[in-house]
Design a protein around this motif. Structure first.
Motif, PDB file in Angstrom:
ATOM      1  N   ASP A 183       0.828  -1.210   0.000  1.00  0.00           N
ATOM      2  CA  ASP A 183       0.000   0.000   0.000  1.00  0.00           C
ATOM      3  C   ASP A 183       0.862   1.259   0.000  1.00  0.00           C
ATOM      4  OD1 ASP A 183       0.902  -0.561   2.557  1.00  0.00           O
ATOM      5  OD2 ASP A 183      -1.073  -0.536   3.507  1.00  0.00           O
ATOM      6  N   TYR A 184       1.919   1.268   0.776  1.00  0.00           N
ATOM      7  CA  TYR A 184       2.822   2.419   0.781  1.00  0.00           C
ATOM      8  C   TYR A 184       3.535   2.556  -0.566  1.00  0.00           C
ATOM      9  CZ  TYR A 184       2.542   3.679   5.745  1.00  0.00           C
ATOM     10  OH  TYR A 184       2.111   4.125   6.964  1.00  0.00           O
ATOM     11  N   VAL A 185       4.012   1.456  -1.104  1.00  0.00           N
ATOM     12  CA  VAL A 185       4.741   1.511  -2.382  1.00  0.00           C
ATOM     13  C   VAL A 185       3.857   2.084  -3.482  1.00  0.00           C
ATOM     14  CG1 VAL A 185       5.834   0.123  -4.179  1.00  0.00           C
ATOM     15  CG2 VAL A 185       6.333  -0.353  -1.777  1.00  0.00           C
ATOM     16  N   ALA A 186       2.613   1.605  -3.563  1.00  0.00           N
ATOM     17  CA  ALA A 186       1.702   2.080  -4.607  1.00  0.00           C
ATOM     18  C   ALA A 186       1.372   3.560  -4.432  1.00  0.00           C
ATOM     19  CB  ALA A 186       0.414   1.256  -4.593  1.00  0.00           C
ATOM     20  N   THR A 187       1.166   3.974  -3.190  1.00  0.00           N
ATOM     21  CA  THR A 187       0.806   5.373  -2.939  1.00  0.00           C
ATOM     22  C   THR A 187       1.983   6.307  -3.204  1.00  0.00           C
ATOM     23  OG1 THR A 187      -0.707   4.597  -1.211  1.00  0.00           O
ATOM     24  CG2 THR A 187      -0.213   6.950  -1.264  1.00  0.00           C
ATOM     25  N   LEU A 188       3.171   5.944  -2.707  1.00  0.00           N
ATOM     26  CA  LEU A 188       4.332   6.817  -2.902  1.00  0.00           C
ATOM     27  C   LEU A 188       4.738   6.907  -4.371  1.00  0.00           C
ATOM     28  CD1 LEU A 188       5.974   8.445  -0.781  1.00  0.00           C
ATOM     29  CD2 LEU A 188       4.375   6.795   0.173  1.00  0.00           C
ATOM     30  N   GLU A 189       4.471   5.854  -5.133  1.00  0.00           N
ATOM     31  CA  GLU A 189       4.733   5.932  -6.573  1.00  0.00           C
ATOM     32  C   GLU A 189       3.896   7.043  -7.195  1.00  0.00           C
ATOM     33  OE1 GLU A 189       4.594   3.087 -10.577  1.00  0.00           O
ATOM     34  OE2 GLU A 189       4.099   2.245  -8.609  1.00  0.00           O
ATOM     35  N   ARG A 190       2.646   7.148  -6.758  1.00  0.00           N
ATOM     36  CA  ARG A 190       1.768   8.204  -7.274  1.00  0.00           C
ATOM     37  C   ARG A 190       2.196   9.582  -6.770  1.00  0.00           C
ATOM     38  NH1 ARG A 190      -0.888   3.536  -7.363  1.00  0.00           N
ATOM     39  NH2 ARG A 190      -2.523   3.223  -8.937  1.00  0.00           N
ATOM     40  N   ILE A 191       2.629   9.649  -5.530  1.00  0.00           N
ATOM     41  CA  ILE A 191       3.106  10.924  -4.984  1.00  0.00           C
ATOM     42  C   ILE A 191       4.300  11.429  -5.780  1.00  0.00           C
ATOM     43  CG2 ILE A 191       4.163  12.031  -2.976  1.00  0.00           C
ATOM     44  CD1 ILE A 191       1.128  11.465  -2.768  1.00  0.00           C
ATOM     45  N   ILE A 196      -0.212  14.793  -5.820  1.00  0.00           N
ATOM     46  CA  ILE A 196      -0.671  15.888  -4.962  1.00  0.00           C
ATOM     47  C   ILE A 196       0.142  17.165  -5.223  1.00  0.00           C
ATOM     48  CG2 ILE A 196      -1.516  14.332  -3.167  1.00  0.00           C
ATOM     49  CD1 ILE A 196       0.930  15.136  -1.472  1.00  0.00           C
ATOM     50  N   GLY A 197       0.838  17.197  -6.328  1.00  0.00           N
ATOM     51  CA  GLY A 197       1.650  18.356  -6.653  1.00  0.00           C
ATOM     52  C   GLY A 197       2.902  18.420  -5.798  1.00  0.00           C
ATOM     53  N   ALA A 198       3.406  19.621  -5.602  1.00  0.00           N
ATOM     54  CA  ALA A 198       4.586  19.817  -4.759  1.00  0.00           C
ATOM     55  C   ALA A 198       4.179  19.695  -3.294  1.00  0.00           C
ATOM     56  CB  ALA A 198       5.211  21.169  -5.024  1.00  0.00           C
ATOM     57  N   ILE A 199       4.930  18.907  -2.528  1.00  0.00           N
ATOM     58  CA  ILE A 199       4.644  18.758  -1.099  1.00  0.00           C
ATOM     59  C   ILE A 199       5.081  20.026  -0.377  1.00  0.00           C
ATOM     60  CG2 ILE A 199       5.144  17.447   0.988  1.00  0.00           C
ATOM     61  CD1 ILE A 199       5.574  15.001  -0.811  1.00  0.00           C
ATOM     62  N   THR A 200       4.160  20.608   0.375  1.00  0.00           N
ATOM     63  CA  THR A 200       4.435  21.871   1.076  1.00  0.00           C
ATOM     64  C   THR A 200       4.559  21.697   2.588  1.00  0.00           C
ATOM     65  OG1 THR A 200       2.066  22.354   1.215  1.00  0.00           O
ATOM     66  CG2 THR A 200       3.279  23.216  -0.700  1.00  0.00           C
ATOM     67  N   ALA A 201       4.027  20.594   3.128  1.00  0.00           N
ATOM     68  CA  ALA A 201       4.084  20.345   4.569  1.00  0.00           C
ATOM     69  C   ALA A 201       3.709  18.884   4.825  1.00  0.00           C
ATOM     70  CB  ALA A 201       3.156  21.280   5.339  1.00  0.00           C
ATOM     71  N   ALA A 202       3.987  18.405   6.022  1.00  0.00           N
ATOM     72  CA  ALA A 202       3.643  17.020   6.362  1.00  0.00           C
ATOM     73  C   ALA A 202       3.592  16.863   7.879  1.00  0.00           C
ATOM     74  CB  ALA A 202       4.650  16.054   5.752  1.00  0.00           C
ATOM     75  N   GLN A 203       2.962  15.775   8.298  1.00  0.00           N
ATOM     76  CA  GLN A 203       2.954  15.387   9.713  1.00  0.00           C
ATOM     77  C   GLN A 203       3.240  13.890   9.812  1.00  0.00           C
ATOM     78  OE1 GLN A 203      -0.631  16.649   8.937  1.00  0.00           O
ATOM     79  NE2 GLN A 203       0.313  18.675   8.771  1.00  0.00           N
ATOM     80  N   CYS A 204       3.854  13.491  10.912  1.00  0.00           N
ATOM     81  CA  CYS A 204       4.038  12.060  11.167  1.00  0.00           C
ATOM     82  C   CYS A 204       3.920  11.803  12.659  1.00  0.00           C
ATOM     83  CB  CYS A 204       5.372  11.558  10.607  1.00  0.00           C
ATOM     84  SG  CYS A 204       6.853  12.362  11.236  1.00  0.00           S
ATOM     85  N   TYR A 205       3.314  10.655  12.989  1.00  0.00           N
ATOM     86  CA  TYR A 205       2.968  10.362  14.376  1.00  0.00           C
ATOM     87  C   TYR A 205       3.274   8.902  14.720  1.00  0.00           C
ATOM     88  CZ  TYR A 205      -0.219  14.278  13.304  1.00  0.00           C
ATOM     89  OH  TYR A 205      -0.767  15.458  12.883  1.00  0.00           O
ATOM     90  N   TRP A 206       3.840   8.699  15.898  1.00  0.00           N
ATOM     91  CA  TRP A 206       3.751   7.404  16.574  1.00  0.00           C
ATOM     92  C   TRP A 206       3.499   7.730  18.038  1.00  0.00           C
ATOM     93  CZ3 TRP A 206       5.434   2.408  14.274  1.00  0.00           C
ATOM     94  CH2 TRP A 206       4.997   1.323  15.048  1.00  0.00           C
ATOM     95  N   VAL A 207       2.251   7.938  18.352  1.00  0.00           N
ATOM     96  CA  VAL A 207       1.871   8.260  19.726  1.00  0.00           C
ATOM     97  C   VAL A 207       0.981   7.131  20.233  1.00  0.00           C
ATOM     98  CG1 VAL A 207       2.158  10.738  19.509  1.00  0.00           C
ATOM     99  CG2 VAL A 207      -0.011   9.742  18.869  1.00  0.00           C
ATOM    100  N   GLY A 208       1.425   6.499  21.314  1.00  0.00           N
ATOM    101  CA  GLY A 208       0.681   5.366  21.844  1.00  0.00           C
ATOM    102  C   GLY A 208       1.338   4.830  23.091  1.00  0.00           C
ATOM    103  N   ASP A 209       0.903   3.671  23.476  1.00  0.00           N
ATOM    104  CA  ASP A 209       1.451   2.979  24.639  1.00  0.00           C
ATOM    105  C   ASP A 209       2.633   2.138  24.188  1.00  0.00           C
ATOM    106  OD1 ASP A 209       1.820   2.007  27.169  1.00  0.00           O
ATOM    107  OD2 ASP A 209      -0.170   1.092  27.356  1.00  0.00           O
ATOM    108  N   ILE A 317       0.852  17.019   2.630  1.00  0.00           N
ATOM    109  CA  ILE A 317       0.035  18.108   2.107  1.00  0.00           C
ATOM    110  C   ILE A 317       0.735  18.686   0.884  1.00  0.00           C
ATOM    111  CG2 ILE A 317      -0.997  20.357   2.614  1.00  0.00           C
ATOM    112  CD1 ILE A 317      -0.750  19.542   5.620  1.00  0.00           C
ATOM    113  N   GLY A 318       0.033  18.711  -0.239  1.00  0.00           N
ATOM    114  CA  GLY A 318       0.627  19.214  -1.467  1.00  0.00           C
ATOM    115  C   GLY A 318      -0.197  20.321  -2.090  1.00  0.00           C
ATOM    116  N   THR A 319       0.293  20.860  -3.183  1.00  0.00           N
ATOM    117  CA  THR A 319      -0.409  21.956  -3.874  1.00  0.00           C
ATOM    118  C   THR A 319      -1.651  21.475  -4.607  1.00  0.00           C
ATOM    119  OG1 THR A 319       1.070  21.633  -5.774  1.00  0.00           O
ATOM    120  CG2 THR A 319       1.702  23.312  -4.155  1.00  0.00           C
ATOM    121  N   LYS A 320      -1.794  20.143  -4.797  1.00  0.00           N
ATOM    122  CA  LYS A 320      -2.951  19.623  -5.526  1.00  0.00           C
ATOM    123  C   LYS A 320      -3.759  18.595  -4.725  1.00  0.00           C
ATOM    124  CE  LYS A 320      -0.739  20.123 -10.072  1.00  0.00           C
ATOM    125  NZ  LYS A 320      -0.322  19.401 -11.313  1.00  0.00           N
ATOM    126  N   GLY A 321      -3.411  18.418  -3.442  1.00  0.00           N
ATOM    127  CA  GLY A 321      -4.152  17.447  -2.662  1.00  0.00           C
ATOM    128  C   GLY A 321      -3.421  17.052  -1.403  1.00  0.00           C
TER     129      GLY A 321
END
Length: 336
Positions: A183-191, A196-209, A317-321
């Motif tokens: 799923d990651y490989v297929a999605t990142l290929e499209r990115i 989604i155009g040029a990436i302008t910002a992002a977030q990443c999380y691993w918050v848990g127990d 977050i990109g300029t097109k999505g």
């Protein structure tokens, strides 16, 4: 999605990844280098360094990934860990002779001296650079758990070993599993194709127990070294802290998406809930603003606390999505 569902998915995909990565490592032995290392045999011989929970699990997944794979050597600092790992592998690995089971700090050297084609490096990460350098020098193909190292000197050593492995034609696979998930490989290929155009910002999380890796209380008679090795997750010289040892998965997705590494960082962290001596000296929360080339800022959050809200994900977050790299794109060219 609840944290229990997220945890189940995380563990499930990790098992799937290990099988895929193991198969990939095996495939790297074929056809050319395989015959050079296995001397024409149809059996791929594997050694394991680090016989704890992760190492034994990795070896089990390796064995179940393909036919013609045998664990031929085991090594761990502690005899009880080695015995436990050997027992856990008994049904799948029946051909491990007593004289190929080693203990002590030099156990990895003895495993590498055995007649093996591939080694699984799953000792605490603080030892990873040294073990990897020795494996490459010995001409072994490698699967190594993440993280690759815990400090700048260690990472530089790993990068040098990776170059030497490439020169020698050796396969080197790391445990940053999302790079091998469909799923990651297929999605990142499209990115990377501009979805989604040029990436302008992002977030990443691993918050848990972190209840599934509880701290190990110190026992009477244990030296400082023995206790820290047995409780390695909670000491920075062995684990790099959980921002390195665990949150590396999410940060790696961001690096992959941006095809870059941070150029600056501003952050904070501390010990709010896990303050007892059994938790060593790692933090239980971090919040970092990573700056990437082009002025792209990424909000990075990781936390290991019980009884709190949870999230394990990435968002672009990109300029097109926008995008959840695990399989969802929203915007001009949606994808699910």
């Amino acid at each position: 999605m609840t944290m229990s569902e997220t945890s189940r998915q995380t563990h499930h995909t990790r098992r799937d990844f290990m099988k895929t990565a193991a198969a990939g490592s095996m495939a790297a032995l074929l056809p050319g280098t395989y015959h050079a290392h296995a001397a024409g045999s149809d059996t791929i011989r594997v050694g394991l360094v680090g016989c704890g929970r992760r190492g034994t699990g990795a070896a089990r997944d390796c064995l179940s990934s393909s036919a013609g794979i045998e664990i031929r050597a085991l090594g761990d600092v502690f005899e009880d860990q080695l015995k436990s790992g050997r027992k856990g592998l008994a049904k799948l690995a029946e051909n491990i002779p007593d004289d190929a089971c080693f203990t002590g700090f030099d156990a990895y050297k003895k495993v590498l001296a055995c007649d093996i084609d591939l080694v699984i490096l799953a000792a605490p990460p603080g030892f990873r650079p040294e073990h990897l350098a020795a494996a490459v020098e010995a001409g072994k193909h490698v699967f190594m758990e993440k993280p690759a190292g815990v400090d700048p000197a260690g990472i530089r050593s790993v990068l040098e070993s990776a170059e030497r492995a490439k020169d020698k034609g050796l396969a080197l696979v790391a445990g940053t599993q999302r790079r091998h998930q469909a799923d990651y490989v297929a999605t990142l290929e499209r990115i990377h194709g501009g979805a989604i155009g040029a990436i302008t910002a992002a977030q990443c999380y691993w918050v848990g127990d972190y209840g599934y890796y509880p701290a190990v209380p110190r026992k009477e008679g244990w030296s400082d070294m023995e206790w820290q090795l047995r409780n390695w997750n909670y000491f920075t010289w062995l684990s790099g802290d959980h921002i390195v040892e665990q949150h590396v998965h999410n940060i790696d997705v961001i690096n992959w998406a941006l095809d870059a590494h941070p150029v600056a960082a501003l952050g904070m962290g501390g010990r709010q809930q896990r303050t007892g001596a059994e938790y060593g000296h790692i933090y239980d929360h971090f919040a970092i603003d990573f700056e990437y080339p082009g002025g792209v800022h990424v909000a990075s959050y990781c936390r290991q606390m019980a009884g709190t809200a949870n999230e394990v994900s990435e968002r672009l977050i990109g300029t097109k999505g926008t995008c959840n790299p695990r399989g969802t794109i929203e915007g001009e060219t949606p994808f699910t």
